[in-house]
Write an enzyme that holds these catalytic residues in place. Sequence first.
Site, PDB file in Angstrom:
ATOM      1  N   GLU A 470      -0.735  36.160  18.376  1.00 21.89           N
ATOM      2  CA  GLU A 470      -0.075  34.880  18.658  1.00 21.89           C
ATOM      3  C   GLU A 470      -0.593  33.700  17.844  1.00 21.89           C
ATOM      4  O   GLU A 470      -0.029  32.606  17.937  1.00 21.89           O
ATOM      5  CB  GLU A 470      -0.178  34.578  20.156  1.00 21.89           C
ATOM      6  CG  GLU A 470       0.683  35.507  20.981  1.00 21.89           C
ATOM      7  CD  GLU A 470       0.355  35.465  22.461  1.00 21.89           C
ATOM      8  OE1 GLU A 470       1.297  35.397  23.248  1.00 21.89           O
ATOM      9  OE2 GLU A 470      -0.845  35.490  22.800  1.00 21.89           O
ATOM     10  N   GLU A 614     -10.475  36.988  30.836  1.00 20.87           N
ATOM     11  CA  GLU A 614      -9.593  37.250  29.692  1.00 20.87           C
ATOM     12  C   GLU A 614     -10.378  37.371  28.393  1.00 20.87           C
ATOM     13  O   GLU A 614     -10.048  38.177  27.534  1.00 20.87           O
ATOM     14  CB  GLU A 614      -8.557  36.133  29.575  1.00 20.87           C
ATOM     15  CG  GLU A 614      -7.554  36.355  28.470  1.00 20.87           C
ATOM     16  CD  GLU A 614      -6.428  35.351  28.481  1.00 20.87           C
ATOM     17  OE1 GLU A 614      -5.475  35.521  27.696  1.00 20.87           O
ATOM     18  OE2 GLU A 614      -6.488  34.382  29.268  1.00 20.87           O
TER      19      GLU A 614
END
Length: 677
Positions: A470, A614
């Site tokens: 991304e 994460e």
Amino acid sequence: MFLRISFFPALFFISLQGIAQADPWKISTSTVKPSDYYGVTVANGMLGIVSSPEPFKVKDVVLAGAYDLYGRGRVSNFLRSFNLLNMYLEIDGRRIGTNDAQNMKQELDMKQASFNTQFDHGDKASVSYTYYSLRHLPFTVLMDVSITAKKDITITGASVMEAPDALKDVQNYYNEIDRPHVVISLLTSSAKSPTGKLLMCASNTFLFSEDHGHEPRVIHEMWDNNMHLMKFSKKIKAGETYRFSIAGASITSAHHDDPLNEAERSAIFAKLEGRERLINFHKKAWDELWTSDIKVEGDDQAQQDIHSMLYHLYSFTREGTALSPSPMGLSGLGYNGHVFWDTELWMYPAILVLHPELAKSMIEYRYQRLEAAKRNAFSKGYKGAMYPWESAETGVEETPVWALSGPFEHHITACVAIATWNYYCVTQDKNWLKEKGWPILSATADFWASRVERNGPGHYDIKNVVAADEWAENVDNNAFTNAAAKANLQFATEAAKILGLTPNADWMNVAMNIPVLKFPDGVTREHATYNGEGIKQADVNLLSYPLKEITDPKQIRKDLAYYESRVPNEGTPAMTQAVFTTLYARLGDADKAYHWFKDAYLPNLNPPFRVIAETKGGTNPYFATGAGGVLQSVLMGFGGLEITAKGLVQVKSVLPKHWKSLTMTGIGPEKKSYIVR
């Protein structure tokens, strides 16, 4: 900037491994520090409860499928539910706070999906409480409290119902239903979601252990509009143990047409079922889930960690729904509770091979939002169905406007299609393929046929996308997007043939002309303008697994060697290293596979329950996406499981050298066992 600092994960690993031998099913701590505490979740696929270091408190209650607009990004968000298990306990008139709970120990029992806290209150009592998000009752939770008196004491137990700040128009109710054999006290609240779209309701009741006639009297207190409670008092003699429970339900108008009455009916149901039946049915349901398990011989800590990942994915999904987990599951409000590719590409494959019935709910979520995906394609000038990057209740695009992934991260559409095809592959359910799978596969294939720009043979380009990596925004011919689109078109064609339909010939024409770019030295190029920059997450390497676009071992090694050196050591999500693990295990390189296995999650763990964040050093657990990636590295990497058009097969792989064996039980619809030694 992009050199890998290898000593950090290694040191972290040693410090964690230096603890006593890990229990395969229980994660315990006797060091409960509020300043260094990340809660662990107990959930049943619908209702999640997040632990707190404070006695008799829970941090969050999260209800799947309940969204409304409030504040953040002008898109819908998960709603905090009423805190059903918020209570207090007084002993001889003193309310027990954090400083009064001595020798506190907390423990997550993953096999029974329960969370237990034990502590001493000076020389007066030993206290224990356990809570459950009941697996067999989707909207119901249970808190079981036990007090052993060290001397004669008087206790007061209170259940406190408090409305979360975001809710409005709170209404509080208290009812007693008097029957010859039982008195049912109901503490109930309702409130509207921030825009008034939803009615959220909760109700709970005490379960006492006495025979009729000896139940303590319950008193109701209204404190303010947002909080009320019910309480009772009881004398306990020295040496005696007294037990009571609180059972409650939370439900909204997104789940039921009459949530207020249904919440109270659910609390009454739990009261009349009784504590033992509730816990027994809950345990039986979890025993059934654990028939599909992963067993590691020779690495106790890895075994515990793998069970934790499995436990969380099982906790965040539920059979018979049209719900799909967000990156943080039911562990909080992270990512607004939205559904991304995290589901289909990362969590879903492990769930699919272990429990196809859970995976079916996740695809049903997408099937029920197919019409919204078609409207999304129409609005961008494309044909077929274009799934949103972030999806919530309705299936419209829910990405905040500032994030370019909303209008441009199109590979999500192929990820949904690939997951759809894989459900058929594993189950071989042709009726499902015809009814649910084919509409998704054909509509998504139509999208890609309209999405490509036809610039001559071999140049059906897919331009202006956000890559799977991304950090690469608005690039052309991204490797993963292009290869995933090809897979989507091929699977739609195969599905048509299986169903006796004539596939659109243009689908394969498009698939054969979508380019996958290479550098002059043969390394697969991430996109048309990529020149070796750091990458946020795996992109090119996904072409080898799971896409099988690249199958030549030499090419796989070449791409691994290039891209593994381009992942920064910090600030990137946990899935990438899991892909490296899977590929190295299949290539037969046990050392590199194990290195990346450790690096995929050990630096991301937070105390005291080893919950995964994460990123390395991150503080936003629980990251179910990362857990899904690591479980794939165990099942499909070390375990060699492969999803094919004919069903599950096992390919050659290797284990870490100190793992004696890997046993995978309850795999696929036939519940087979696979062993690697």
